[in-house]
Design an enzyme around this catalytic site. Structure first.
Site, PDB file in Angstrom:
ATOM      1  N   HIS A  20      63.139   2.030  27.696  1.00 23.23           N
ATOM      2  CA  HIS A  20      63.542   1.084  28.723  1.00 23.23           C
ATOM      3  C   HIS A  20      64.101   1.748  29.959  1.00 23.23           C
ATOM      4  CE1 HIS A  20      67.181   2.144  26.610  1.00 23.23           C
ATOM      5  NE2 HIS A  20      67.909   1.578  27.528  1.00 23.23           N
ATOM      6  N   CYS A  21      64.176   3.084  29.985  1.00 25.44           N
ATOM      7  CA  CYS A  21      64.816   3.757  31.123  1.00 25.44           C
ATOM      8  C   CYS A  21      63.886   4.716  31.861  1.00 25.44           C
ATOM      9  CB  CYS A  21      66.054   4.520  30.652  1.00 25.44           C
ATOM     10  SG  CYS A  21      67.468   3.460  30.302  1.00 25.44           S
ATOM     11  N   ILE A  22      63.436   5.754  31.188  1.00 25.77           N
ATOM     12  CA  ILE A  22      62.774   6.863  31.877  1.00 25.77           C
ATOM     13  C   ILE A  22      61.496   6.444  32.612  1.00 25.77           C
ATOM     14  CG2 ILE A  22      61.815   9.178  31.624  1.00 25.77           C
ATOM     15  CD1 ILE A  22      63.670   9.635  29.305  1.00 25.77           C
TER      16      ILE A  22
END
Length: 442
Positions: A278-280
């Site tokens: 969900h971030c990178i």
């Protein structure tokens, strides 16, 4: 008239004494472990979510996230420390409200703040004086001030920093990491005012070993983006190096291991089939979108994104070449993707490159499937749809496949059995360090 100092001291004392009620908005991979951490430290926690199934499971003392044991949830519920509801009128009850909702990208790869805005709008009528609001969702610099503070002051008439407090504290969850957990990962906190920061430090300092204050919510928002863009850029670099090494007939995993022996000036990053989580894969786009408003071109960051986004296609091309060597076409071949999650030993499929691999296999006409015991049936996703059930990891099914692509190397797969019985393996995770005639490193 109650002055600012009263609200500040009241909240700090409640956090210190653990008499405060903590509201967690969004009970997913970030919100649930955070809520459990507060509950296990002695706080009363009220969770909010629009997913009734999550509410039901928490009330029954059952976890719905693989790496979070049901025992933790059950203990917190039985102790009266954790409860959950979908009734947002109850957001008036907690002393602190922490937003842990998704911030994905839209179909144009631009920031989608709809979850943050919709959640905030749902709670806004019930927010009261003397509360602390913390946003933990990853977002671009300026969101807390522009989207949340403006609504609190203009729509509700609060004086942020005087009778209500607002901070940004980015989540730093790493699902499946056994070395660090919510309580031991340092917590960055930025306040919209000095008094907001003071209260925010008291909140998180009550349950987290180290709190790292920064000068503003913008600084805290950019900190989160820098952390993950740093990883995205370095993974992009090593993915490009992987392609170069492959063309030169060099084992990139051997090169990384040798380079990592240097005790200074080098941090190892590892290639793979693409970026997930969900971030990178998402965070760089939040910064590049915001940077355009300042007439800044983020060429370096965008280039890394292009390299990483191209990795699934590169893996499929390597698979096609390997099948050709065996006199087979991809169309009609039985190809299994090993592992659906974006990283090993967890059940989180968000932005997983495995899903893109399945789409490409479908487009190429392969007889495709997947193996992952975390997902007996392919889960519901907003943008990806497959009517698939997991193929069992057995000798029979391994032998029947023309190729198996190791996309997510869960530790409990039997890789010795896989190597002995599979006709062809495309290894995107460096699971096999030795050379085998049926293993292609990709």
């Amino acid at each position: 008239m109650v002055d600012k100092k009263h609200y500040v001291e009241e909240l700090k004392n409640k956090f210190l004494s653990k008499e405060a009620c903590i509201g967690i908005l969004g009970l997913g991979y970030v919100g649930l472990p955070l809520g459990l951490t507060f509950a296990e430290k002695g706080f009363s926690v009220l969770g909010f979510d629009i997913d009734q199934e999550k509410i039901h499971l928490i009330s029954a003392g059952t976890s719905y996230i693989k790496h979070i044991g049901s025992e933790r949830v059950n203990n917190a519920v039985k102790a009266g420390r954790l409860s959950a509801t979908s009734d947002f009128s109850r957001t008036t009850e907690p002393d602190a409200l922490i937003l842990c909702v998704p911030t994905p990208l839209d179909k144009y790869r631009e920031p989608d703040l709809s979850f943050v805005i919709n959640t905030f709008e749902a709670m806004l009528p019930y927010v009261r004086k003397g509360q602390l609001i913390s946003l933990e969702s990853t977002t671009y610099p300026g969101t807390t001030e522009e989207e949340l503070r403006s609504r609190l002051e203009e729509d509700r008439g609060f004086q942020v920093g005087n009778d209500l407090f607002l901070v940004y504290s980015p989540e730093r969850e790493d699902p499946g990491n056994k070395k660090f957990n919510t309580a031991t990962i340092p917590k960055v906190v930025g306040g919209t005012t000095p008094s907001c920061l003071e209260v925010g430090k008291a909140l998180y300092g009550a349950v987290i070993e180290k709190v790292v204050p920064v000068s503003s919510t913008k600084a805290a928002e950019l900190t989160k983006l820098l952390e993950n863009i740093y990883r995205a850029v370095n993974i992009g670099l090593v993915n490009e190096m992987k392609i170069i090494a492959d063309r030169m007939g060099i084992d990139i995993w051997e090169v990384i291991e040798a380079a990592a022996s240097k005790p200074f000036g080098f941090t190892p990053f590892y290639p793979g089939p693409g970026l997930g989580g969900h971030c990178i894969p998402i965070d760089p786009f939040y910064l590049t979108w915001k940077a355009r408003a300042y007439e800044v071109n983020t060429r370096f960051i965008e280039l890394a994104g292009e390299v990483n986004a191209a990795m699934p296609e590169w893996v499929i091309n390597k698979t096609m070449e390997a099948l050709n060597e065996q006199g087979k076409a991809m169309k009609g071949s039985r190809i299994l993707v090993l592992g659906l999650a974006y990283k090993k030993n967890i059940d989180d499929i968000r932005e997983s490159p495995s899903v893109r691999l399945l789409e490409l296999l479908r487009d190429k006409g392969a007889d495709y499937g997947y193996i992952d015991h975390f997902y007996p049936k392919f889960p519901r996703m907003r943008e990806h749809h497959f009517d698939l059930e997991a193929t069992p990891f057995t000798m029979e099914y391994i032998r029947a496949a023309d190729c198996i692509i190791i996309a997510t190397d869960h530790d409990d797969f039997d890789y010795d059995l896989l190597q002995r019985e599979a006709k062809l393996i495309v290894d995107t995770r460096g699971r096999y360090r030795k050379n085998f005639s049926n293993v292609v490193k990709s």
